[in-house]
Write an enzyme that holds these catalytic residues in place. Structure first.
Site, mmCIF file in Angstrom:
data_model
loop_
_atom_site.group_PDB
_atom_site.id
_atom_site.type_symbol
_atom_site.label_atom_id
_atom_site.label_comp_id
_atom_site.label_asym_id
_atom_site.label_seq_id
_atom_site.Cartn_x
_atom_site.Cartn_y
_atom_site.Cartn_z
ATOM 1 N N TRP A 19 0.282 -0.677 -0.146
ATOM 2 C CA TRP A 19 -0.349 -0.287 0.042
ATOM 3 C C TRP A 19 0.811 0.969 -0.253
ATOM 4 O O TRP A 19 2.491 1.598 0.463
ATOM 5 C CB TRP A 19 -0.683 0.083 0.984
ATOM 6 N N ASP A 22 0.103 8.759 0.968
ATOM 7 C CA ASP A 22 0.637 10.439 0.759
ATOM 8 C C ASP A 22 1.662 10.749 0.308
ATOM 9 O O ASP A 22 2.618 9.710 0.725
ATOM 10 C CB ASP A 22 0.561 11.538 1.455
ATOM 11 N N TRP A 46 -4.991 0.009 3.281
ATOM 12 C CA TRP A 46 -4.043 1.199 4.730
ATOM 13 C C TRP A 46 -3.580 0.338 6.044
ATOM 14 O O TRP A 46 -4.643 -0.531 6.470
ATOM 15 C CB TRP A 46 -4.969 1.964 4.561
ATOM 16 N N SER A 82 1.607 11.909 7.699
ATOM 17 C CA SER A 82 2.583 12.236 6.783
ATOM 18 C C SER A 82 3.155 13.997 7.316
ATOM 19 O O SER A 82 2.949 14.079 8.385
ATOM 20 C CB SER A 82 1.059 12.651 5.981
ATOM 21 N N ARG A 145 -2.523 17.221 11.975
ATOM 22 C CA ARG A 145 -1.623 16.162 11.204
ATOM 23 C C ARG A 145 -1.617 17.402 10.061
ATOM 24 O O ARG A 145 -1.703 18.303 10.007
ATOM 25 C CB ARG A 145 -2.192 15.453 11.175
HETATM 26 C C1 FRU Z 1 -4.143 11.261 4.697
HETATM 27 C C2 FRU Z 1 -4.054 11.071 5.294
HETATM 28 C C3 FRU Z 1 -3.179 12.464 6.343
HETATM 29 C C4 FRU Z 1 -2.721 11.446 7.423
HETATM 30 C C5 FRU Z 1 -2.325 10.380 6.406
HETATM 31 C C6 FRU Z 1 -2.083 9.006 7.107
HETATM 32 O O1 FRU Z 1 -4.900 10.668 3.239
HETATM 33 O O2 FRU Z 1 -5.026 10.971 6.482
HETATM 34 O O3 FRU Z 1 -4.121 13.357 6.892
HETATM 35 O O4 FRU Z 1 -1.270 11.687 7.586
HETATM 36 O O5 FRU Z 1 -3.158 10.120 5.652
HETATM 37 O O6 FRU Z 1 -2.032 8.161 6.587
#
Ligand code: FRU
Length: 547
Positions: A19, A22, A46, A82, A145
């Site tokens: 997988w 971002d 994910w 991220s 985040r």
């Molecule tokens: C966006 C997100 C971010 C987070 C990451 C987790 O796609 O949800 O906000 O940091 O993916 O994988």
């Protein structure tokens, strides 16, 4: 079984398996481009999120390295989410979101173990600093985040922004620091919204009003504007606002016409991308954007193929001369992959015509076409209610209803049987709305695949271009097996698609056509189509790594 995976891309970034979501911390450092990305090292769905890491000399061919960040400490034991890279005294520093042992979103910092190693293979996450920001007060610990690249102010302070949900309000929280390790939250956010829910992956950067060159994130003088870009969890789309950054007040002020209504905001890509991130490429003085393109097939398919998620081909981005729209264009390095070329010039595409582009293989192709209209007379008019929902207008266009001007455009990844049972249409139609001509851009995925369980939406957008003078509209299309990236009017309106044609499973090749179903004849001023070579993407090369 299939030895060759027909959905795997040839020149888009993807890991060899599992997988990806971002893009994180892209940078250019000591002769190499680095791309990190949200990665599940153990499966195609994910979860278990870490930072994957690859390097490249040309942004086209990539070498996979070991994980850059893994879930090893109390402040990131449940995920390394991220983040971004900032150059602090010339050395790259990572800010990222950790999911801590209490399952909270916290922000952390990581440094290269050895900054003189251009590969930056190892990163340290000092526990005397981390976490550097924790959710306090009204900050929702589940929605706090994605720290941005930092920028340095005239007052000697660094800044970074973090997306947060504050009791239902979206805030782009601004933090300041003198040394990049101790951070204090500003009283006021850089920007906020009451209407749109949590904003993820904020990206904040200056753009020039007088050149296509990119700017270092700390530039805040001269003929410039600032862009705030972010993803809305509510719509899973990326939006951007153009405006001014008031460094004294530390707030972003969107340009005139701004309303707190996300339906009116420009969308970075009207197709299927999310969580994009840009960086300043000091090698070529440009700003480059990466975006995650999720799969649109079923989870069962992802498990079967063992991978999920790709990145868009890197795009140079700059502000249009109108000072309003971002322009996105595949970086010039793409030309290194072009091989066989076919061309049409001043080709009359009569009403009802469909013409096949032959002579090259088109499942890996770069197509650039300019349509010219003999007149704008006969453009249909439409209801204002469509302005906020162009995809609905696109949905109502069917091959049997002959329009005025258009639909004309491309059919890609078509099955080579009479009737083109499988095809993906990317096309334009020109409308008149009071005294203005509007160019509608559509993508129809409904016939893109005969496979079950695939999401086949219709995408639509109005192209930000005035065609009343030159009566021309261009379309650049990158076709790469299961992804089709479209750039209308020189990159003013973008639409990325995921498609999963079934005909390729039986070894059939795919076709490419230009078509015109409107009642007006259209001229193809010029069409160039190139077959593309396969790039070397993340094929593990241990010689390279041990160098
Ligand atoms: C966006 C997100 C971010 C987070 C990451 C987790 O796609 O949800 O906000 O940091 O993916 O994988």
């Amino acid at each position: 079984g299939n030895e060759i995976d027909p959905d795997r891309t040839a020149f888009h970034f993807q890991p060899s398996k599992n997988w990806l979501n971002d893009p994180n911390g892209p940078m250019y450092y000591k002769g190499l481009y680095h791309l990190f990305y949200q990665y599940n090292p153990v499966g195609p769905l994910w979860g278990n999120i870490t930072w994957g890491h690859s390097v490249s000399t040309d942004l086209v061919n990539w070498e996979a390295l070991d994980l850059a960040l893994d879930r090893t400490d109390p402040f990131d034991i449940n995920g390394c989410w991220s983040g971004s890279v900032t150059f602090v005294s010339g050395e790259p520093v990572i800010l990222y979101t950790g999911i801590d042992d209490k399952h909270r979103n916290v922000q952390n910092i990581a440094f290269p173990k050895n900054g003189s190693d251009p590969l930056l293979r190892q990163w340290v996450k000092p526990s005397d600093y981390n976490p550097i920001m924790v959710p306090r007060g009204d900050i929702d610990p589940d929605n706090f985040r994605d720290p941005s690249t930092g920028w340095f102010g005239q007052d000697g302070y660094w800044r970074t922004v973090v997306g947060a949900n504050m009791k239902g309000r979206a805030e782009i929280l601004l933090y300041k620091s003198q040394n990049f390790t101790n951070w204090t939250k500003n009283e006021f956010p850089l920007h906020e919204s009451l209407s749109s829910g949590m904003w993820e992956c904020p990206d904040f950067f200056p753009v020039s009003l007088s050149s296509r060159d990119g700017l270092d994130p700390s530039v805040n003088t001269g003929n410039i504007k600032h862009v705030l870009k972010f993803g809305l969890m509510k719509t899973l789309r990326d939006y951007y606002l153009v405006g001014t950054y008031d460094e004294k007040k530390d707030v972003f002020i969107p340009d005139e016409g701004y309303e707190d209504d996300y339906r009116t905001w420009p969308i970075l890509d009207y197709g299927h991308i999310y969580a994009s991130k840009s960086f300043f490429d000091g090698k070529k003085n440009r700003r480059i954007l990466w975006s995650w393109v999720n799969e649109s097939d079923s989870e069962a398919d992802d498990i079967k193929k063992g991978w999920s998620g790709i990145q868009t081909f890197p795009r140079a981005i700059w502000l249009d001369a109108d000072g309003k729209q971002l322009i996105q264009w595949p970086i010039e390095e793409i030309k290194s992959l072009r091989k066989g070329q076919v061309q049409l010039r001043d080709f009359e595409l009569q009403s009802g015509a469909r013409h096949e582009i032959t002579g090259i293989s088109t499942s890996q192709a770069d197509v650039d076409v300019e349509f010219e209209l003999p007149s704008l007379e006969g453009a249909e008019s439409f209801d204002d209610s469509f302005l906020l929902d162009p995809s609905k207008l696109c949905d109502e266009i069917t091959p049997s209803d002959k329009g005025g001007i258009g639909p004309f455009g491309l059919l890609v990844l078509t099955s080579d049987v009479e009737g083109l049972e499988e095809h993906t249409g990317i096309f334009f139609k020109v409308y008149k709305n009071s005294d203005k001509y509007m160019v509608l851009m559509c993508s129809h995925l409904r016939s893109s695949s005969r496979r079950e369980g695939v999401y086949k939406p219709t995408f639509g957008a109005f192209v930000g271009v005035d065609i009343s003078k030159d009566k021309r509209i261009s379309l650049r299309t990158l076709i790469d097996h299961s992804v089709v990236e479209n750039f209308a009017a020189g990159g003013r309106t973008c639409m990325t698609l995921r498609v999963y044609p079934k005909h390729v499973l039986t070894g059939q090749t795919s076709g490419l056509y230009v078509f015109n179903l409107g009642s007006l004849d259209v001229n193809i001023k010029e069409l160039n189509a190139w077959e593309m070579a396969r790039a070397r993407v993340n094929i593990r090369n241990d010689d390279f790594i041990s160098k």
